[in-house]
Design an enzyme around this catalytic site. Structure first.
Site, PDB file in Angstrom:
ATOM      1  N   ILE A  21     -24.923  37.530  84.188  1.00 13.20           N
ATOM      2  CA  ILE A  21     -23.850  36.546  84.225  1.00 13.20           C
ATOM      3  C   ILE A  21     -23.633  36.030  85.644  1.00 13.20           C
ATOM      4  O   ILE A  21     -23.437  34.835  85.862  1.00 13.20           O
ATOM      5  CB  ILE A  21     -22.550  37.154  83.665  1.00 13.20           C
ATOM      6  CG1 ILE A  21     -22.692  37.423  82.158  1.00 13.20           C
ATOM      7  CG2 ILE A  21     -21.363  36.233  83.924  1.00 13.20           C
ATOM      8  CD1 ILE A  21     -21.540  38.218  81.564  1.00 13.20           C
ATOM      9  N   ASP A  67     -21.705  47.080  98.442  1.00  9.68           N
ATOM     10  CA  ASP A  67     -21.184  47.935  97.376  1.00  9.68           C
ATOM     11  C   ASP A  67     -19.721  47.569  97.187  1.00  9.68           C
ATOM     12  O   ASP A  67     -18.870  47.880  98.034  1.00  9.68           O
ATOM     13  CB  ASP A  67     -21.330  49.402  97.758  1.00  9.68           C
ATOM     14  CG  ASP A  67     -20.802  50.355  96.690  1.00  9.68           C
ATOM     15  OD1 ASP A  67     -20.231  49.869  95.676  1.00  9.68           O
ATOM     16  OD2 ASP A  67     -20.948  51.575  96.860  1.00  9.68           O
ATOM     17  N   ASN A  94     -17.760  39.358  89.891  1.00 11.71           N
ATOM     18  CA  ASN A  94     -18.536  39.649  88.693  1.00 11.71           C
ATOM     19  C   ASN A  94     -19.117  41.066  88.689  1.00 11.71           C
ATOM     20  O   ASN A  94     -19.451  41.592  87.638  1.00 11.71           O
ATOM     21  CB  ASN A  94     -19.668  38.624  88.568  1.00 11.71           C
ATOM     22  CG  ASN A  94     -20.547  38.845  87.366  1.00 11.71           C
ATOM     23  OD1 ASN A  94     -20.147  38.625  86.238  1.00 11.71           O
ATOM     24  ND2 ASN A  94     -21.772  39.307  87.627  1.00 11.71           N
ATOM     25  N   SER A 143     -12.535  40.687  83.569  1.00  9.58           N
ATOM     26  CA  SER A 143     -11.983  41.671  82.652  1.00  9.58           C
ATOM     27  C   SER A 143     -13.018  41.864  81.540  1.00  9.58           C
ATOM     28  O   SER A 143     -14.218  41.765  81.772  1.00  9.58           O
ATOM     29  CB  SER A 143     -10.635  41.189  82.117  1.00  9.58           C
ATOM     30  OG  SER A 143     -10.067  42.132  81.237  1.00  9.58           O
ATOM     31  N   SER A 144     -12.583  42.118  80.339  1.00  8.71           N
ATOM     32  CA  SER A 144     -13.497  42.302  79.211  1.00  8.71           C
ATOM     33  C   SER A 144     -12.699  42.227  77.919  1.00  8.71           C
ATOM     34  O   SER A 144     -11.519  42.612  77.880  1.00  8.71           O
ATOM     35  CB  SER A 144     -14.207  43.651  79.280  1.00  8.71           C
ATOM     36  OG  SER A 144     -14.905  43.929  78.070  1.00  8.71           O
ATOM     37  N   TYR A 157     -13.849  52.622  80.516  1.00  8.19           N
ATOM     38  CA  TYR A 157     -14.211  51.246  80.885  1.00  8.19           C
ATOM     39  C   TYR A 157     -13.120  50.271  80.448  1.00  8.19           C
ATOM     40  O   TYR A 157     -12.691  49.414  81.229  1.00  8.19           O
ATOM     41  CB  TYR A 157     -15.537  50.877  80.228  1.00  8.19           C
ATOM     42  CG  TYR A 157     -15.952  49.444  80.444  1.00  8.19           C
ATOM     43  CD1 TYR A 157     -16.627  49.069  81.602  1.00  8.19           C
ATOM     44  CD2 TYR A 157     -15.684  48.458  79.488  1.00  8.19           C
ATOM     45  CE1 TYR A 157     -17.020  47.745  81.803  1.00  8.19           C
ATOM     46  CE2 TYR A 157     -16.069  47.141  79.684  1.00  8.19           C
ATOM     47  CZ  TYR A 157     -16.740  46.799  80.840  1.00  8.19           C
ATOM     48  OH  TYR A 157     -17.115  45.498  81.032  1.00  8.19           O
ATOM     49  N   LYS A 161     -10.738  47.560  82.674  1.00  8.53           N
ATOM     50  CA  LYS A 161     -10.716  46.110  82.485  1.00  8.53           C
ATOM     51  C   LYS A 161      -9.315  45.611  82.112  1.00  8.53           C
ATOM     52  O   LYS A 161      -8.930  44.495  82.483  1.00  8.53           O
ATOM     53  CB  LYS A 161     -11.743  45.711  81.425  1.00  8.53           C
ATOM     54  CG  LYS A 161     -13.186  45.927  81.881  1.00  8.53           C
ATOM     55  CD  LYS A 161     -13.495  45.139  83.147  1.00  8.53           C
ATOM     56  CE  LYS A 161     -14.966  45.176  83.519  1.00  8.53           C
ATOM     57  NZ  LYS A 161     -15.282  44.319  84.681  1.00  8.53           N
ATOM     58  N   THR A 192     -27.572  39.869  78.221  1.00  6.51           N
ATOM     59  CA  THR A 192     -28.071  40.239  79.541  1.00  6.51           C
ATOM     60  C   THR A 192     -28.765  41.594  79.431  1.00  6.51           C
ATOM     61  O   THR A 192     -28.666  42.270  78.406  1.00  6.51           O
ATOM     62  CB  THR A 192     -26.922  40.357  80.553  1.00  6.51           C
ATOM     63  OG1 THR A 192     -26.047  41.420  80.139  1.00  6.51           O
ATOM     64  CG2 THR A 192     -26.132  39.050  80.654  1.00  6.51           C
TER      65      THR A 192
END
Length: 258
Positions: A21, A67, A94, A143-144, A157, A161, A192
């Site tokens: 992405i 990093d 990202n 975010s997600s 995870y 997010k 991806t």
């Protein structure tokens, strides 16, 4: 509608910009006329290839090893980019790390790693960028859809997010005082390398004999994985002058995931 050339003379920083992405976002912003800085943690060859591709299209580009989970490296990155590019007008955060694991298996070290990259990394990146960003600047964090849709063994995870969405909501009024807009995107499963690697983990183990494509088709109104360029288009909109009255918002780009 965002137009080609609409970001001419803008300077963009895209973290995690050497693949997936992030690379699509970098290409999209360059196509709209922006000079683009990208970061990478691994695979410098891919980053160099993307820089050359962007420069062939007539925009300036540079790749930086960083990093994002290390606040000191984040500050140094922003200082380097601002010095080389003159400022940062557009920021897309990202870079991130995925995690699947049962509650009983999560370790303090895993917690620190996921939250250091996905939350602290984005917070301190925004902090550093806001200090060098002129009025009119735009920020998009990542975010997600997992922040609002349960996936099996995805609590660590997903919570990281969800924290990102809370960040943009709470930072919006503070950054508005500086003339800066901030939003987040919430992608769903995307075509991806990382998306393919984890696609089998999106559902309960009892369903993991079903192909990932079929699972997505059953849970997603569009019936397929997103393409990276589709996520990049949403980011380009949030970074554009068409979205100047949008701030503090998390935009789902998940094909109607429910």
């Amino acid at each position: 509608m965002t137009n080609l050339g609409s970001q001419a003379n803008k300077r963009a920083l895209v973290t995690g910009g050497n693949r997936g992405i992030g690379a699509s976002i970098a290409r999209r912003l360059a196509a709209e006329g922006a000079d683009v800085a990208i970061t990478y943690r691994t695979d410098p060859a891919a980053a160099a290839t993307l820089v050359a591709e962007i420069e062939q299209e007539g925009c300036y580009a540079h790749a930086y090893h960083s990093d994002i989970g290390d606040p000191a490296q984040v500050r140094a990155l922003v200082e380097q980019v601002a010095a080389e590019f003159g400022a940062i007008d557009l920021l897309t955060s990202n870079a991130g790390v995925e995690h699947y694991g049962a509650l009983t298996s999560i370790t303090p070290e895993e917690f620190d790693r996921v939250f250091h990259v996905n939350v602290a990394g984005q917070l301190f990146l925004t902090q550093a960028a806001a200090a060098v960003m002129p009025p009119g600047g735009r920020v998009v964090l990542t975010s997600s859809v997992s922040a609002r849709v349960a996936s099996y063994h995805h609590a660590l995870y997903a919570s990281s997010k969800a924290a990102v969405s809370a960040l943009v909501l709470s930072l919006a009024p503070e950054l508005a005082e500086l003339g800066i807009g901030i939003n987040a995107i919430a992608p769903g499963p995307t075509n991806t390398d990382m998306g393919k690697q984890h696609a089998h983990s999106y559902t309960h183990p009892a369903l993991r004999g079903v192909s990932p494509d079929a699972l997505v088709a059953s849970m997603n109104a569009v019936g397929r994985l997103a393409e990276p360029d589709e996520i990049a288009a949403a980011v380009a909109f949030l970074l554009s002058q068409d979205a100047t009255h949008l701030t503090g918002t998390t935009l789902d780009v998940a094909g109607g995931w429910n």
